[in-house]
Scaffold this motif. Structure first.
Motif, PDB file in Angstrom:
ATOM      1  N   LYS A 160       2.999   2.457  -2.137  1.00  0.00           N
ATOM      2  CA  LYS A 160       1.426   2.441  -2.262  1.00  0.00           C
ATOM      3  C   LYS A 160       0.835   2.144  -3.731  1.00  0.00           C
ATOM      4  O   LYS A 160       0.079   0.995  -3.626  1.00  0.00           O
ATOM      5  CB  LYS A 160       0.666   3.641  -1.417  1.00  0.00           C
ATOM      6  CG  LYS A 160       0.654   3.846  -0.048  1.00  0.00           C
ATOM      7  CD  LYS A 160       0.015   5.207   0.556  1.00  0.00           C
ATOM      8  CE  LYS A 160       0.146   5.292   1.886  1.00  0.00           C
ATOM      9  NZ  LYS A 160      -0.839   6.421   2.550  1.00  0.00           N
ATOM     10  N   CYS A 167       2.288   0.865  -6.162  1.00  0.00           N
ATOM     11  CA  CYS A 167       2.872  -0.548  -6.553  1.00  0.00           C
ATOM     12  C   CYS A 167       2.162  -1.497  -6.058  1.00  0.00           C
ATOM     13  O   CYS A 167       1.721  -2.466  -6.712  1.00  0.00           O
ATOM     14  CB  CYS A 167       4.472  -0.474  -6.363  1.00  0.00           C
ATOM     15  SG  CYS A 167       5.421   0.664  -7.492  1.00  0.00           S
ATOM     16  N   LYS A 168       1.897  -1.305  -4.741  1.00  0.00           N
ATOM     17  CA  LYS A 168       1.014  -2.439  -4.057  1.00  0.00           C
ATOM     18  C   LYS A 168      -0.442  -2.477  -4.902  1.00  0.00           C
ATOM     19  O   LYS A 168      -1.085  -3.445  -5.050  1.00  0.00           O
ATOM     20  CB  LYS A 168       0.862  -2.110  -2.679  1.00  0.00           C
ATOM     21  CG  LYS A 168      -0.142  -3.126  -1.757  1.00  0.00           C
ATOM     22  CD  LYS A 168       0.138  -2.698  -0.340  1.00  0.00           C
ATOM     23  CE  LYS A 168      -0.712  -3.833   0.463  1.00  0.00           C
ATOM     24  NZ  LYS A 168      -0.551  -3.429   2.103  1.00  0.00           N
ATOM     25  N   LYS A 169      -1.282  -1.280  -4.970  1.00  0.00           N
ATOM     26  CA  LYS A 169      -2.358  -1.317  -5.547  1.00  0.00           C
ATOM     27  C   LYS A 169      -2.500  -1.788  -7.039  1.00  0.00           C
ATOM     28  O   LYS A 169      -3.557  -2.506  -7.543  1.00  0.00           O
ATOM     29  CB  LYS A 169      -2.998   0.024  -5.724  1.00  0.00           C
ATOM     30  CG  LYS A 169      -3.423   0.889  -4.369  1.00  0.00           C
ATOM     31  CD  LYS A 169      -4.122   2.199  -4.363  1.00  0.00           C
ATOM     32  CE  LYS A 169      -4.273   2.792  -2.951  1.00  0.00           C
ATOM     33  NZ  LYS A 169      -4.907   4.154  -3.368  1.00  0.00           N
ATOM     34  N   ASN A 197      -0.372  -3.965  -8.476  1.00  0.00           N
ATOM     35  CA  ASN A 197       0.315  -5.205  -8.176  1.00  0.00           C
ATOM     36  C   ASN A 197       1.649  -5.265  -9.059  1.00  0.00           C
ATOM     37  O   ASN A 197       1.792  -6.210  -9.722  1.00  0.00           O
ATOM     38  CB  ASN A 197      -0.723  -6.340  -9.065  1.00  0.00           C
ATOM     39  CG  ASN A 197      -0.385  -7.693  -8.466  1.00  0.00           C
ATOM     40  OD1 ASN A 197       0.108  -7.908  -7.603  1.00  0.00           O
ATOM     41  ND2 ASN A 197      -0.429  -8.663  -9.552  1.00  0.00           N
ATOM     42  N   SER A 228       5.436  -5.682  -7.946  1.00  0.00           N
ATOM     43  CA  SER A 228       6.626  -5.805  -7.006  1.00  0.00           C
ATOM     44  C   SER A 228       7.858  -4.969  -7.210  1.00  0.00           C
ATOM     45  O   SER A 228       8.209  -4.742  -8.128  1.00  0.00           O
ATOM     46  CB  SER A 228       7.231  -7.283  -7.068  1.00  0.00           C
ATOM     47  OG  SER A 228       8.289  -7.636  -6.360  1.00  0.00           O
TER      48      SER A 228
END
Length: 212
Positions: free
Chosen positions: A199, A201-203, A205, A207
């Motif tokens: 979560k 790492c998605k927020k 940005n 990969s």
């Protein structure tokens, strides 16, 4: 509700991981490093060191990433991200937390900002080369520590693991990155499967392809 003043992939990343792991309510407040927002008066009123991150919990304000991580762990004892006081695991936790922030993180800062550590720019390449070697030795020590155990302090997840993952992300472009070490690399790939890390790492940005 917690408020975390952050910047993507900065030292706020470890507290961000922990807030997600705790599944607690929090608000992210971006501090734009590109415009030096962390050096402006309103932010300095919260954090006189002028660094990121800062955590606000009601009237309590905490800065320094490692301190925030430990504060959050203590505030949520049911999740057991800090070993109990008086146990061997607690001693190991204190040891490795201090090693991560005072040794690995400190050496990474010299590597990333060599110009701050010399008065002659011709010395920069030598500093960077020396830091590559010093950091590789630190990662090798961590690799040995993880050879026969699941997490850094033993068989239970702790704040240390999230802090180490953050530092490993920073170090991923070194000649010998953390993922190149057998046991450290396997450990990081396991952590990368945690929902909290996914979560964040998605927020932020980032990969996680290399961790798969």
């Amino acid at each position: 509700m917690y408020k975390l003043y952050y910047y993507p992939l900065n030292a706020s990343m470890a507290p961000h991981f922990i807030l997600e792991e705790l599944q607690t309510d929090f608000e992210l407040i971006l501090v734009d490093r590109k415009s030096d927002a962390h050096k402006k008066a309103d932010y300095l009123a919260l954090n006189p060191a002028g660094r990121i991150p800062t955590l606000v919990d009601g009237q309590q304000v905490v800065f320094e990433s490692a301190a925030i991580c430990m504060y959050l762990g203590e505030a949520h004892p049911a999740q057991a991200l800090l070993p109990q006081v008086g146990t061997p695991q607690r001693a190991a936790f204190l040891q490795w937390m201090m090693y991560l922030t005072n040794t690995l993180q400190a050496e990474l800062m010299v590597y990333f900002y060599p110009q701050r550590h010399c008065n002659d720019s011709s010395h920069i390449s030598g500093i960077v080369a020396a830091q590559e070697e010093r950091i590789a030795n630190i990662l090798a020590l961590l690799d040995t520590q993880l050879k026969n155990q699941t997490f850094l302090t033993g068989e239970h997840l702790s704040v240390c693991d999230f802090y180490l993952f953050m530092l490993a992300v920073w170090a991923d472009e070194l000649k010998r990155p953390p993922l190149s070490f057998e046991y450290l690399g396997s450990y990081l790939r396991r952590l990368a499967k945690r929902e909290s890390i996914i979560k964040v790492c998605k927020k932020e940005n980032l990969s996680l392809v290399d961790y798969q």
